[in-house]
Scaffold this active site. Sequence first.
Site, short mmCIF file in Angstrom:
data_model
loop_
_atom_site.label_atom_id
_atom_site.label_comp_id
_atom_site.label_asym_id
_atom_site.label_seq_id
_atom_site.Cartn_x
_atom_site.Cartn_y
_atom_site.Cartn_z
N LYS A 43 0.87 -1.24 -0.01
CA LYS A 43 -0.33 0.39 -0.05
C LYS A 43 0.54 1.33 0.45
O LYS A 43 2.42 1.12 0.30
CB LYS A 43 -1.01 -0.41 1.25
CG LYS A 43 -0.02 -0.30 2.49
CD LYS A 43 -1.45 -0.22 3.88
CE LYS A 43 -0.33 0.32 5.09
NZ LYS A 43 -1.43 0.82 6.34
N TYR A 95 15.50 30.59 6.66
CA TYR A 95 14.21 31.36 7.96
C TYR A 95 14.22 31.48 9.56
O TYR A 95 14.22 29.86 9.89
CB TYR A 95 12.87 30.86 7.09
CG TYR A 95 12.27 30.88 5.50
CD1 TYR A 95 12.25 32.00 4.86
CD2 TYR A 95 12.10 29.91 5.25
CE1 TYR A 95 12.15 32.16 3.68
CE2 TYR A 95 11.96 29.71 3.50
CZ TYR A 95 11.95 30.58 2.90
OH TYR A 95 12.17 31.09 1.35
#
Length: 385
Positions: free
Chosen positions: A39, A271
């Site tokens: 999956k 940042y």
Amino acid sequence: MNETATLRARAEIDLDALRANVRALRARASGAQLMAVVKSDAYGHGAVPCARAAREAGAAWLGTATPQEALALRAAGIGGRMMCWLWTPGGPWREAVEADIDVSVSGMWALDEVVAAATEAGVPARVQLKADTGLGRNGCQPADWPELVTAARAAEEAGVLRITGLWSHFACADEPGHPSIAAQLDVFRDMVAYAEKEGVRPEVRHIANSPATLTVPESHFDLVRTGIAMYGISPSPELGTAADFGLRPVMTLAASVALVKQVPPGHGISYGHHYTTSSAETTLALVPVGYADGVPRHASGRGPVLVGGAVRRVAGRVAMDQFVVDLGGDTLEAGAEAVLFGPGDRGEPSAEDWARAADTIAYEIVTRIGPRVPRVHLHEDSGRD
């Protein structure tokens, strides 16, 4: 430098390691068959090549969450027993029935829809009934089990479907000795016994996931479902490392350094300037992957990277497309390799190291690696005659 090293970033997938992991897990399965769970694009490793490699290593079943994942495997030419379990109303039941995919049913609405689809298709559906033995997610509650079993048996008697499996899922198998493990096993045995008393003759009964496959042999029944362990990652560090279980990590995530430059003392990085260089001139390396590629922002300032012959930490915040590493007084050329995680052969960090840095689990680290990062599958042909 090999051809893949010129890529901005790459996730190398060692299919020989995957095959070896499948064989190691089969050896632990107490004679039960093994379902290779592929999956979420095989936990980020690439569903089609991983499914083929798992089959080559002896996986009798493949498992997916959604029917779309299972149908994509069929479209790629992958045959054999296959199961999918996460359905919503109006799902592609007929397509799954016609593709000979086992479908999971947890309640009456789903049984009604698969019966209608199989009737329309003129092909008996292969149905596995899921019991909620205590996880509290999908699955039929014990109080509702008699109604579901009775209705499924009636449809089976009418030739509309075949009840091929009875199954459930553990809540805490990754926590050794948790009382819910024994409690769920007791409930599962009772629900299986009831279904069999009512005439159900399943091909497979299964509840064991990766941690239960490794540590709860009494849970193996006819089939074990191995997901994360197949990719060489321990389902829980408390149970032991991957190496403790004879497993090898399959994915190596690496990037090519995009820029190396000198900066003056006390220079802010990324940042917010959550990292500032020391009081000496230093060298920075720019690694061109970020949270858009699946590198967790939560690992800002902590994520480990092997670059320039040493394991270093992300300096400052992980940005969308890049992060910075402070090399100190070391030098490096643009294009040098930065390895975020891998099997550890060169001293590189592991996916588990990144999980600790991001306060998450290693499942999420490998699964979140995004489509901008090409998968480079190694040894695709070595498992074939």
